[in-house]
Enzyme design. Sequence first.
Site, PDB file in Angstrom:
ATOM      1  N   GLY A   9      10.303  14.539  -6.623  1.00  0.00           N
ATOM      2  CA  GLY A   9       9.418  15.009  -7.687  1.00  0.00           C
ATOM      3  C   GLY A   9       8.262  14.048  -7.835  1.00  0.00           C
ATOM      4  N   GLU A  63      12.936   4.608  -4.932  1.00  0.00           N
ATOM      5  CA  GLU A  63      11.660   4.416  -4.211  1.00  0.00           C
ATOM      6  C   GLU A  63      11.872   4.630  -2.713  1.00  0.00           C
ATOM      7  OE1 GLU A  63       9.155   4.243  -6.023  1.00  0.00           O
ATOM      8  OE2 GLU A  63       9.840   3.378  -7.904  1.00  0.00           O
TER       9      GLU A  63
END
Length: 248
Positions: free
Chosen positions: A57, A135
């Site tokens: 997202g 990440e």
Amino acid sequence: MSSLLLHHPVALSKPPPSLHLPVSSTNPRSPWKIRFASRAYAATHSPSFGEIHVIVGPMFAGKTTALIQRVQLETDQGRRAAMIKSDKDTRYGLDSIVSHDGFKMPCWALPDLSSFPAKVGPLAYDELDVIGIDEAQFFGDLYDFCRNAADHDGKTVVVAGLDGDYLRRRFGSVLDLIPIADSVTKLTARCGLCEQRACFTLRKTNDTEKELIGGADVYMPVCRQHYVKGQIVVEAARIVLESQKIKL
Ligand SMILES: Nc1ncnc2c1ncn2[C@@H]1O[C@H](COP(=O)(O)OP(=O)(O)O)[C@@H](O)[C@H]1O
Ligand SMILES: Cc1cn([C@H]2C[C@H](O)[C@@H](COP(=O)(O)O)O2)c(=O)[nH]c1=O
């Protein structure tokens, strides 16, 4: 550093691998024998396979929050877990994963994922049930690590990362995980300009490098309409600045 292996105070052993053997009870050729032999074989030979769950997202969509919640749930159920993030992201220091809302979890900050088993120690790695990766777009060896961890090492890997960069191009190898994933969740944020559902990340500055660490100072989640309009504004500003540079 073994304190970074998150675990429930009560040590629970791993659940046994489930048996999904295609044994038919109507098999005319000694079904019980076949079923028994298959179970015995599975009990001694079947490795416990892992899983891969991918959360993507735009920025501020709640990816880190969802990752922390998922890993916390696993540890609450007695499974041993570790969190990893890229050492490129130094926004909140290197010892924790921190969401934009301030939720935290201790982590290993690493330059790559392949160094993780050695870093944590081979025995501790073997004992792990769950590996959380935040990440993920910054890890060049993401695909190989996740595939090996799930296919060969029996780990449940929960991966959170950006599917696209500020130009909506694929980011790192996050999308490559889709064919080998058990589940893929695309979260959305709220558009910073109109509060509608936001699927994209707008970079508010004129910087053009793909990787640029930052938060709300540099990025804003936006809906499709404001992404397109925002890109025009940013591009116009860039052209004006470039032309001023030429004049000076
Ligand atoms: N400037 C901002 N714009 C949008 N959301 C923000 C901002 N600052 C903090 N937030 C909060 O960040 C939360 C998501 O944080 P996080 O889980 O770290 O997202 P992600 O990992 O997807 O970037 C949102 O639920 C929202 O409450
Ligand atoms: C869009 C975009 C983002 N980044 C960087 C900016 C942040 O440091 C991370 C994303 O963090 P989050 O947990 O998803 O909020 O990625 C980048 O380098 N390049 C981009 O295009």
